[in-house]
Scaffold this motif. Sequence first.
Motif, short mmCIF file in Angstrom:
data_model
loop_
_atom_site.label_atom_id
_atom_site.label_comp_id
_atom_site.label_asym_id
_atom_site.label_seq_id
_atom_site.Cartn_x
_atom_site.Cartn_y
_atom_site.Cartn_z
N THR A 603 36.95 -17.66 -1.69
CA THR A 603 36.24 -16.79 -2.64
C THR A 603 37.22 -16.25 -3.67
N ARG A 606 40.60 -11.50 -3.75
CA ARG A 606 40.95 -11.32 -2.34
C ARG A 606 39.73 -11.52 -1.44
N ASP A 607 39.93 -12.20 -0.31
CA ASP A 607 38.89 -12.31 0.70
C ASP A 607 39.51 -12.15 2.08
N ASP A 608 38.69 -12.02 3.10
CA ASP A 608 39.18 -11.73 4.45
C ASP A 608 39.79 -12.93 5.15
#
Length: 823
Positions: A603, A606-608
């Motif tokens: 994504t 920033r993404d998890d």
Amino acid sequence: MKLRNLFIAALIVAALLLPPLIITQADLGYRLPQTLLKGAKYQTGEVIVKYKPTRKQRLALKKKSKKAVKNTPDFKVIKLSAGESVRAALKKLRKKKTVEYAEPNYLRQITRQFKPNDPWFWPAQWGLYNHGQLVWGSYGVRDADTDLTEAWSIERGTKRRIIVAVIDTGIDTGHPDLVNKLWRNRKEIPHNNKDDDKNGYIDDFYGYNFAGISQNYLDSVYFLGKQVDDLTSTYAYQSITGTGGYLSQLSLRLAKTGRPSGDVRVALRSSLDGAELAAFTIKQWEIGDYSDESSVTTITKNFSSKVKLTDGQTYYLYLSTTAASDSNYYTIGFNSGEATEDTESSSKSFSTKLSDAATDPYVEGKFKYWEGTDWVEGEDLDMFFQTNHTSNPHDDNGHGTHVSGIVGAQTNNNIGVAGACPGARIMSIKAGSSTGIFQSTNVARAIYYAIKNKASIINLSLGGSGQTATERRAIKAAIDAGILVVAAAGNSGDSTIYYPCGYDGVLGVGATTNTDEIASFSTHNSVVDVSAPGRAIISTTPTYNVSFNIYNNYSLGYDFMDGTSMATPFVSGIGAVLKSRRPSLRGRKLGLAIQYISDDLGTKGRDDYYGFGRVNSYKAIRGDRGNPTTPVITSSTHPSQSKTYTKNTVTYNWSAKDRSGIAGYSYVFNQSAGTIPNKTIDARGTSRTFTGVANGRSYLHVRAVDSFGHWGKTSHRSVYIDAYKPRTSAPSASSARFNRQATLSYRVDDPYTSKALVIIKIKYGKSSFLKIFNLGYVPVNQLRGHSFKCDLPAGNYQFLVYATDKSGNKQYNVASNTLSVSW
């Protein structure tokens, strides 16, 4: 040699978090969990306590320098009495007014690596250079790597050799690909049993070992002093291998059934039938009652004397009791060597079967017991034992050696593998046992050691559930000291947050594959900052047998492993390369430079899963190619640029932004409107107060530089100061006849205003003023006169000139002259 793909001895850590607990001391800055966290494991038989300093201690601390005491562990480990539970001890301690906090000694573990389905070997350090090669049955994607080969064309970490502290299970100090890369404490003379450099650690030449010689996994018990038919079991021993340090203390796990008539004697021998080198006795009343495996209590005792254990030599921990009974006997805690299911945890991945991971983790010793007529070897059995801290960070697990090789194995030497940072110095700090279990106290001690010995980066390829104040304070101390702390996110494949990765300021790392996908095992959550190669990673392994060599078929010297444990040292190594190139990058700013200039995958933003992206060392070395924003300057004391102020002490605040972080600011404060500050950092902070500011218009000029040396545009802010007191003069006397016109000459001088409020007062002798003329605001810096009809009786009078400028500054002096009136 064909390299095979099986994973390292995986170890389970848990811990029961505490009953409801509140800590109000301001220095902790947070509140510990109020409910039980299911599955967190802790060391039984002891608790961690931090006492409030007494008045006498506070006075003593004031006399010492802050630097001398700041990074010294100030917690205590209290051993519990036989049968006392951790829960009960904590409840009692927290009621004491002298206790700042009390908590369990939580256990940490290495993040477990994952075994691939198809173990094929092909020259494949794809994390450094991915050209689409086949690795473990999977073709890679070109350039799905860290671009280290490109980065090495600019910097290999040799410009300044950065110290990376690897806090893990130790290191194979004799490995041909690591022996020349070890950090050495040059101020310490090895093997003389002295603390030569006075840093608090004896013989710490290659680092330190806070775990000692140990096997601290327990899943079963054996009997000591039990009579079964005509067989008695009054003797047992655990063999261990010396590592060159001194043995002075030993912890065992024991319990009792009934009331045995004899005590337990523990002796150290260099041969099974040899003389005792040292010994101690555990009294029957010191040992708690047995109910199940969890009731087997940890007992720690000092030997009668300190004994040096020769490196590589076998020694025997010999246990004996004097009587045998079928109803009154002792139980010894040990590892059965069988695949058992771990206790339930908050993470599903920690409740899977151990498989081969639990099999004989301490290969360098054996457990045997006496069965009436002969010694019987328990196949793959090891007693639970833990020795005192020692100087040799000997890796009896293998995980630490693998991690260290990824950070900085010797490069371009025609053997083995290349490290991410060829110039890095590896400070090996052993905090994990042969089982891969880490006590939180040992993790904290290792961090303080890294701080004290000036590491620039700390690598933590380990984790577990539950926060601890002890770890948090140690990590904060490291960050405050300008150290970059890098930690593995975990291998649960879910969103569980593990620690130390979850603490503030830690750079959390997830794992990618050779196709730039997130590895299926990689934990994904809000604390993942970046990702790095973590599947099918080849690196150094011990050149001697440890558990995963024998039982998991890993090769001696080199092999593949999986896990965020492998991704983390890639980031640490890249950090070392970058810091070697740009030494001004410290701590969090170094982490920001790595995370913000990564390759954004998944994504957007920033993404998890990927965090800010998969790390890219070449981009990080070259910098972001962008400039910081123009600083925004404000003033709390002089908020307007159009107003005039009389106070000449001015406070400014400024701020700028940049993806890689702001390294500092250059500023000039003068009375020239267009000044451009030079490219020298004058301030790392964002506030400055100027005193005694000159009258007139002054300017503050500020520009920012980012972590890569890129300078931004200059911001200018002005302030107008008028603290000048007008000067008055009455250059000539005046005369007039009664009821005729009189003119009073005066002058007001003020270079910082155009007009001033002028008042002229007339008096006779010491009388009160007879006339007062308010002339209003009149032009300054010129001779002027005020005319009036003189209705004063004949006589000699005095006129006085007062002035107040537009800023409110009253006259510096009161000018006067005479007025003579005649009839």
